[in-house]
Each structure stands twice: as structure tokens, then as C-alpha cells.
Design a protein around this motif. Structure first.
Motif, PDB file in Angstrom:
ATOM      1  N   MET A   1       0.849  -1.167   0.000  1.00  0.00           N
ATOM      2  CA  MET A   1       0.000   0.000   0.000  1.00  0.00           C
ATOM      3  C   MET A   1       0.901   1.237   0.000  1.00  0.00           C
ATOM      4  O   MET A   1       1.962   1.236   0.607  1.00  0.00           O
ATOM      5  N   LYS A   2       0.476   2.278  -0.669  1.00  0.00           N
ATOM      6  CA  LYS A   2       1.219   3.540  -0.711  1.00  0.00           C
ATOM      7  C   LYS A   2       0.690   4.483   0.366  1.00  0.00           C
ATOM      8  O   LYS A   2      -0.455   4.384   0.814  1.00  0.00           O
ATOM      9  N   TRP A   3       1.538   5.430   0.799  1.00  0.00           N
ATOM     10  CA  TRP A   3       1.172   6.361   1.856  1.00  0.00           C
ATOM     11  C   TRP A   3      -0.055   7.197   1.470  1.00  0.00           C
ATOM     12  O   TRP A   3      -0.918   7.471   2.288  1.00  0.00           O
ATOM     13  N   GLU A   4      -0.166   7.599   0.215  1.00  0.00           N
ATOM     14  CA  GLU A   4      -1.305   8.391  -0.233  1.00  0.00           C
ATOM     15  C   GLU A   4      -2.612   7.626  -0.015  1.00  0.00           C
ATOM     16  O   GLU A   4      -3.624   8.207   0.376  1.00  0.00           O
ATOM     17  N   GLU A   5      -2.592   6.329  -0.279  1.00  0.00           N
ATOM     18  CA  GLU A   5      -3.779   5.487  -0.069  1.00  0.00           C
ATOM     19  C   GLU A   5      -4.135   5.390   1.412  1.00  0.00           C
ATOM     20  O   GLU A   5      -5.301   5.441   1.784  1.00  0.00           O
ATOM     21  N   VAL A   6      -3.131   5.246   2.253  1.00  0.00           N
ATOM     22  CA  VAL A   6      -3.347   5.157   3.701  1.00  0.00           C
ATOM     23  C   VAL A   6      -3.983   6.448   4.201  1.00  0.00           C
ATOM     24  O   VAL A   6      -4.933   6.428   4.980  1.00  0.00           O
ATOM     25  N   ARG A   7      -3.473   7.583   3.732  1.00  0.00           N
ATOM     26  CA  ARG A   7      -4.010   8.891   4.157  1.00  0.00           C
ATOM     27  C   ARG A   7      -5.477   9.054   3.759  1.00  0.00           C
ATOM     28  O   ARG A   7      -6.267   9.606   4.522  1.00  0.00           O
ATOM     29  N   LYS A   8      -5.842   8.596   2.575  1.00  0.00           N
ATOM     30  CA  LYS A   8      -7.237   8.701   2.125  1.00  0.00           C
ATOM     31  C   LYS A   8      -8.148   7.733   2.878  1.00  0.00           C
ATOM     32  O   LYS A   8      -9.276   8.062   3.207  1.00  0.00           O
ATOM     33  N   THR A   9      -7.647   6.555   3.166  1.00  0.00           N
ATOM     34  CA  THR A   9      -8.442   5.519   3.833  1.00  0.00           C
ATOM     35  C   THR A   9      -8.620   5.807   5.321  1.00  0.00           C
ATOM     36  O   THR A   9      -9.684   5.534   5.882  1.00  0.00           O
ATOM     37  N   TYR A  10      -7.588   6.344   5.964  1.00  0.00           N
ATOM     38  CA  TYR A  10      -7.606   6.594   7.413  1.00  0.00           C
ATOM     39  C   TYR A  10      -7.275   8.057   7.722  1.00  0.00           C
ATOM     40  O   TYR A  10      -6.240   8.351   8.320  1.00  0.00           O
ATOM     41  N   PRO A  11      -8.123   9.010   7.329  1.00  0.00           N
ATOM     42  CA  PRO A  11      -7.801  10.426   7.573  1.00  0.00           C
ATOM     43  C   PRO A  11      -7.780  10.770   9.063  1.00  0.00           C
ATOM     44  O   PRO A  11      -8.575  10.244   9.842  1.00  0.00           O
ATOM     45  N   ASP A  12      -6.837  11.632   9.434  1.00  0.00           N
ATOM     46  CA  ASP A  12      -6.700  12.136  10.800  1.00  0.00           C
ATOM     47  C   ASP A  12      -6.642  11.039  11.856  1.00  0.00           C
ATOM     48  O   ASP A  12      -7.292  11.122  12.898  1.00  0.00           O
ATOM     49  N   GLN A  13      -5.860  10.000  11.580  1.00  0.00           N
ATOM     50  CA  GLN A  13      -5.693   8.913  12.537  1.00  0.00           C
ATOM     51  C   GLN A  13      -4.221   8.513  12.610  1.00  0.00           C
ATOM     52  O   GLN A  13      -3.444   8.774  11.713  1.00  0.00           O
ATOM     53  N   TYR A  14      -3.885   7.862  13.700  1.00  0.00           N
ATOM     54  CA  TYR A  14      -2.561   7.269  13.849  1.00  0.00           C
ATOM     55  C   TYR A  14      -2.622   5.865  13.272  1.00  0.00           C
ATOM     56  O   TYR A  14      -3.603   5.149  13.463  1.00  0.00           O
ATOM     57  N   VAL A  15      -1.564   5.479  12.570  1.00  0.00           N
ATOM     58  CA  VAL A  15      -1.506   4.130  12.012  1.00  0.00           C
ATOM     59  C   VAL A  15      -0.179   3.478  12.385  1.00  0.00           C
ATOM     60  O   VAL A  15       0.871   4.116  12.353  1.00  0.00           O
ATOM     61  N   LYS A  16      -0.260   2.223  12.762  1.00  0.00           N
ATOM     62  CA  LYS A  16       0.936   1.423  13.003  1.00  0.00           C
ATOM     63  C   LYS A  16       1.244   0.723  11.697  1.00  0.00           C
ATOM     64  O   LYS A  16       0.363   0.063  11.115  1.00  0.00           O
ATOM     65  N   LEU A  17       2.469   0.855  11.206  1.00  0.00           N
ATOM     66  CA  LEU A  17       2.840   0.393   9.878  1.00  0.00           C
ATOM     67  C   LEU A  17       3.978  -0.609   9.898  1.00  0.00           C
ATOM     68  O   LEU A  17       4.857  -0.540  10.753  1.00  0.00           O
ATOM     69  N   GLN A  18       3.979  -1.473   8.913  1.00  0.00           N
ATOM     70  CA  GLN A  18       5.096  -2.375   8.644  1.00  0.00           C
ATOM     71  C   GLN A  18       5.711  -1.899   7.329  1.00  0.00           C
ATOM     72  O   GLN A  18       5.016  -1.830   6.311  1.00  0.00           O
ATOM     73  N   ILE A  19       6.980  -1.544   7.341  1.00  0.00           N
ATOM     74  CA  ILE A  19       7.662  -1.092   6.127  1.00  0.00           C
ATOM     75  C   ILE A  19       7.982  -2.308   5.274  1.00  0.00           C
ATOM     76  O   ILE A  19       8.659  -3.234   5.724  1.00  0.00           O
ATOM     77  N   LEU A  20       7.496  -2.297   4.037  1.00  0.00           N
ATOM     78  CA  LEU A  20       7.754  -3.402   3.117  1.00  0.00           C
ATOM     79  C   LEU A  20       8.859  -3.062   2.127  1.00  0.00           C
ATOM     80  O   LEU A  20       9.627  -3.933   1.722  1.00  0.00           O
ATOM     81  N   GLU A  21       8.927  -1.778   1.717  1.00  0.00           N
ATOM     82  CA  GLU A  21       9.937  -1.352   0.757  1.00  0.00           C
ATOM     83  C   GLU A  21      10.262   0.118   1.003  1.00  0.00           C
ATOM     84  O   GLU A  21       9.357   0.917   1.262  1.00  0.00           O
ATOM     85  N   SER A  22      11.547   0.464   0.933  1.00  0.00           N
ATOM     86  CA  SER A  22      11.961   1.845   1.168  1.00  0.00           C
ATOM     87  C   SER A  22      13.215   2.153   0.361  1.00  0.00           C
ATOM     88  O   SER A  22      13.845   1.261  -0.191  1.00  0.00           O
TER      89      SER A  22
END
Length: 81
Positions: A1-22
Motif C-alpha cells: 500500500m502507498k502512503w497516499e492510499e493510507v491517508r485517504k483511507t484513514y484520515p486524521d488517525q494514527y496508524v501502526k505500519l510495517q515497512i515493506l519497501e523503502s
């Protein structure tokens, strides 16, 4: 999942993430692909989770437009005795 998608799906929330690629650019590690582990509304809960994160896991707020980690090289640093 891309960060832009996360922001749209979960606006104004904290998210715990697993980094898959950087990738690195200078002293910044930019996250290209990630998996959402948990979504949190409470800042105290998010802080508790952040303190307990290890390795490729982190907690971030979706109000941030970009997702990166500043990497500091402390090799050879010695504290004053």
C-alpha cells in the motif's frame, strides 16, 4: 500500500505500519510500500505503540503529507565522561 492510499483511507488517525519497501535519499529513508497493522484514534495509545516498535515497524499520523524517517549516523560518537 502507498502512503497516499493510507491517508485517504484513514484520515486524521494514527496508524501502526510495517515497512515493506523503502529507499534512501541523503539522510532520509522514504517508505515506498507498507502494510497497515493497526489504526488508532487516541494519541496516548499511539505513543505507547510507538515506544514499543522495533525494526521495520513504526507509528505515524496521516495528517503528514510525506512518510520518511531521518536517519542519523552516530558512528564514532562518544559522550563526555
Amino acid at each position: 500500500m502507498k502512503w497516499e492510499e493510507v491517508r485517504k483511507t484513514y484520515p486524521d488517525q494514527y496508524v501502526k505500519l510495517q515497512i515493506l519497501e523503502s529507499h534512501m535519499e541523503g539522510n532520509n529513508k522514504y517508505i515506498d510500500d507498507l502494510a497497515v497493522i493497526e489504526v488508532m484514534d487516541d494519541s496516548k495509545e499511539a505513543t505507547k505503540e510507538l515506544v514499543n516498535t522495533e525494526g521495520s515497524t513504526l507509528v505515524y499520523h496521516t495528517e503528514n503529507e510525506s512518510l520518511f524517517i531521518e536517519v542519523k549516523n552516530i558512528r564514532g560518537y562518544r559522550g563526555e565522561s
